[in-house]
Design a protein around this motif. Structure first.
Motif, PDB file in Angstrom:
ATOM      1  N   MET A  75      28.580  26.370  40.452  1.00 38.26           N
ATOM      2  CA  MET A  75      29.407  26.538  39.251  1.00 38.26           C
ATOM      3  C   MET A  75      28.559  27.130  38.143  1.00 38.26           C
ATOM      4  SD  MET A  75      29.432  22.460  38.559  1.00 38.26           S
ATOM      5  CE  MET A  75      29.197  22.196  40.323  1.00 38.26           C
ATOM      6  N   GLY A  76      29.224  27.675  37.124  1.00 37.05           N
ATOM      7  CA  GLY A  76      28.480  28.187  35.988  1.00 37.05           C
ATOM      8  C   GLY A  76      29.029  29.496  35.476  1.00 37.05           C
ATOM      9  N   ASP A  77      28.171  30.247  34.803  1.00 32.87           N
ATOM     10  CA  ASP A  77      28.528  31.526  34.188  1.00 32.87           C
ATOM     11  C   ASP A  77      27.835  32.625  34.988  1.00 32.87           C
ATOM     12  OD1 ASP A  77      29.022  33.718  32.644  1.00 32.87           O
ATOM     13  OD2 ASP A  77      28.384  32.822  30.746  1.00 32.87           O
ATOM     14  N   PHE A  78      28.646  33.395  35.740  1.00 36.26           N
ATOM     15  CA  PHE A  78      28.083  34.453  36.583  1.00 36.26           C
ATOM     16  C   PHE A  78      28.003  35.795  35.847  1.00 36.26           C
ATOM     17  CE2 PHE A  78      29.367  31.256  39.551  1.00 36.26           C
ATOM     18  CZ  PHE A  78      28.447  31.336  40.584  1.00 36.26           C
ATOM     19  N   ASN A  79      28.466  35.851  34.613  1.00 38.36           N
ATOM     20  CA  ASN A  79      28.431  37.083  33.832  1.00 38.36           C
ATOM     21  C   ASN A  79      28.957  38.275  34.618  1.00 38.36           C
ATOM     22  OD1 ASN A  79      27.521  36.657  31.112  1.00 38.36           O
ATOM     23  ND2 ASN A  79      25.539  36.054  31.952  1.00 38.36           N
ATOM     24  N   SER A  80      30.036  38.071  35.331  1.00 35.63           N
ATOM     25  CA  SER A  80      30.599  39.132  36.162  1.00 35.63           C
ATOM     26  C   SER A  80      31.528  40.008  35.342  1.00 35.63           C
ATOM     27  CB  SER A  80      31.368  38.524  37.341  1.00 35.63           C
ATOM     28  OG  SER A  80      30.510  37.754  38.143  1.00 35.63           O
ATOM     29  N   ARG A  81      31.681  41.234  35.808  1.00 34.58           N
ATOM     30  CA  ARG A  81      32.597  42.172  35.172  1.00 34.58           C
ATOM     31  C   ARG A  81      33.500  42.773  36.236  1.00 34.58           C
ATOM     32  NH1 ARG A  81      29.113  45.704  30.723  1.00 34.58           N
ATOM     33  NH2 ARG A  81      28.434  43.936  29.449  1.00 34.58           N
ATOM     34  N   LEU A  82      34.746  42.951  35.878  1.00 32.29           N
ATOM     35  CA  LEU A  82      35.710  43.578  36.770  1.00 32.29           C
ATOM     36  C   LEU A  82      35.929  45.000  36.287  1.00 32.29           C
ATOM     37  CD1 LEU A  82      37.717  43.322  39.121  1.00 32.29           C
ATOM     38  CD2 LEU A  82      39.436  42.606  37.467  1.00 32.29           C
ATOM     39  N   ARG A  83      35.535  45.961  37.124  1.00 31.65           N
ATOM     40  CA  ARG A  83      35.690  47.365  36.774  1.00 31.65           C
ATOM     41  C   ARG A  83      36.743  47.984  37.680  1.00 31.65           C
ATOM     42  NH1 ARG A  83      30.492  51.011  37.316  1.00 31.65           N
ATOM     43  NH2 ARG A  83      30.918  50.693  39.531  1.00 31.65           N
ATOM     44  N   THR A  84      37.689  48.666  37.083  1.00 26.06           N
ATOM     45  CA  THR A  84      38.761  49.298  37.834  1.00 26.06           C
ATOM     46  C   THR A  84      38.681  50.803  37.645  1.00 26.06           C
ATOM     47  OG1 THR A  84      40.148  47.367  37.485  1.00 26.06           O
ATOM     48  CG2 THR A  84      41.257  49.374  38.207  1.00 26.06           C
ATOM     49  N   GLN A  85      38.667  51.543  38.712  1.00 27.61           N
ATOM     50  CA  GLN A  85      38.650  52.991  38.621  1.00 27.61           C
ATOM     51  C   GLN A  85      39.535  53.580  39.704  1.00 27.61           C
ATOM     52  OE1 GLN A  85      34.441  53.686  39.190  1.00 27.61           O
ATOM     53  NE2 GLN A  85      34.756  54.350  41.298  1.00 27.61           N
ATOM     54  N   LEU A  86      40.043  54.753  39.421  1.00 25.81           N
ATOM     55  CA  LEU A  86      40.919  55.434  40.371  1.00 25.81           C
ATOM     56  C   LEU A  86      40.076  56.206  41.369  1.00 25.81           C
ATOM     57  CD1 LEU A  86      43.945  55.938  40.900  1.00 25.81           C
ATOM     58  CD2 LEU A  86      43.723  58.045  39.580  1.00 25.81           C
ATOM     59  N   THR A 141      25.703  18.801  47.290  1.00 24.03           N
ATOM     60  CA  THR A 141      24.701  19.533  46.505  1.00 24.03           C
ATOM     61  C   THR A 141      25.429  20.275  45.395  1.00 24.03           C
ATOM     62  OG1 THR A 141      23.222  19.816  48.403  1.00 24.03           O
ATOM     63  CG2 THR A 141      22.920  21.316  46.550  1.00 24.03           C
ATOM     64  N   PHE A 142      24.924  20.161  44.171  1.00 24.97           N
ATOM     65  CA  PHE A 142      25.541  20.795  43.011  1.00 24.97           C
ATOM     66  C   PHE A 142      24.567  21.819  42.449  1.00 24.97           C
ATOM     67  CE2 PHE A 142      26.976  16.453  43.468  1.00 24.97           C
ATOM     68  CZ  PHE A 142      28.353  16.545  43.371  1.00 24.97           C
ATOM     69  N   ILE A 143      25.047  23.028  42.216  1.00 27.83           N
ATOM     70  CA  ILE A 143      24.207  24.100  41.686  1.00 27.83           C
ATOM     71  C   ILE A 143      24.852  24.651  40.420  1.00 27.83           C
ATOM     72  CG2 ILE A 143      23.184  26.370  42.129  1.00 27.83           C
ATOM     73  CD1 ILE A 143      23.161  25.726  45.084  1.00 27.83           C
ATOM     74  N   CYS A 144      24.077  24.726  39.355  1.00 32.08           N
ATOM     75  CA  CYS A 144      24.537  25.303  38.092  1.00 32.08           C
ATOM     76  C   CYS A 144      23.766  26.602  37.857  1.00 32.08           C
ATOM     77  CB  CYS A 144      24.304  24.333  36.940  1.00 32.08           C
ATOM     78  SG  CYS A 144      24.770  25.001  35.320  1.00 32.08           S
ATOM     79  N   VAL A 145      24.499  27.692  37.560  1.00 34.72           N
ATOM     80  CA  VAL A 145      23.861  28.999  37.405  1.00 34.72           C
ATOM     81  C   VAL A 145      24.255  29.643  36.082  1.00 34.72           C
ATOM     82  CG1 VAL A 145      23.849  29.333  39.910  1.00 34.72           C
ATOM     83  CG2 VAL A 145      25.719  30.292  38.558  1.00 34.72           C
TER      84      VAL A 145
END
Length: 211
Positions: A190-201, A152-156
């Motif tokens: 697969m695809g573009d998850f529009n994720s962001r990596l936020r780093t904080q102390l 099964t192939f999923i595009c997001v």
């Protein structure tokens, strides 16, 4: 080295190994040092490579492919890289702009919303398209699934990070759909998850929190 400092033990004449030199081994025992597997001939290697060659898959955020000329370029790109499936995000194709697929290719898609945002698709070779059993729209304009007998192939194309409500709805629908799938065959998302990596102390701590 001075004569008094040289090694005199003949068993250590081969550096890094305690095995005597091969010239001292009786001829009938020399086959022990040969590799266990005889190297394949070039023809055998080509045959094995062809026999185990799998499906090549690509994924791309195309920032619109409503223009037929742009779709032709995507097909040429997929052909050049020998892709059987190319997952497309942000196609921005609407009913009045969606053109037919170029010869030899098939498009499985969920179109963009009326404003022209979103849109995802699978661009596949006609040979692969013949193996597709079912197409599901998971989230209109955001997620589509192809079902074959082997996978099964999923595009997001997920909503952008600030839209927390839209993202929650999207990932909830995707998770609910994934739970309905057969576990006997693999699922590829697969695809573009529009994720962001936020780093904080962390307060009062030298460690970091990643989200």
């Amino acid at each position: 080295l001075p004569q008094t400092m040289r090694r005199t033990n003949p068993s250590n004449d081969v550096r890094g190994s305690s095995t005597p030199p091969s010239s001292n081994i009786p001829p009938q025992n020399k086959q022990i040092l040969r590799p266990d597997v005889v190297p394949e001939s070039a023809a055998q290697e080509r045959s094995r490579t062809t026999r185990h060659a799998g499906l090549r898959i690509g994924s791309m955020n195309v920032r619109s492919c409503a223009d037929p000329a742009r779709l032709e370029v995507l097909c040429a790109t997929a052909h050049r890289h020998h892709l059987g499936i190319l997952a497309l995000q942000e196609t921005r194709r609407r009913p009045h702009t969606a053109s037919a697929s170029p010869h030899g290719w098939t498009m499985f898609e969920t179109l963009a919303d009326p404003s022209g945002r979103g849109g995802v698709a699978f661009l596949t070779t006609s040979a692969f398209a013949a193996s597709v059993r079912k197409v599901d729209t998971i989230v209109p304009g955001r997620a589509v699934a192809l079902h074959t007998s082997t996978a099964t192939f999923i595009c997001v194309y997920a909503p952008t990070a600030p839209n927390t409500t839209d993202r929650d709805v999207f990932f909830s629908a995707l998770s609910s759909y994934a739970r309905t799938l057969r576990t006997a065959i693999p699922t590829l998302i697969m695809g573009d998850f529009n994720s962001r990596l936020r780093t904080q102390l962390r307060p009062h701590s030298p460690t970091y929190l990643h989200e």
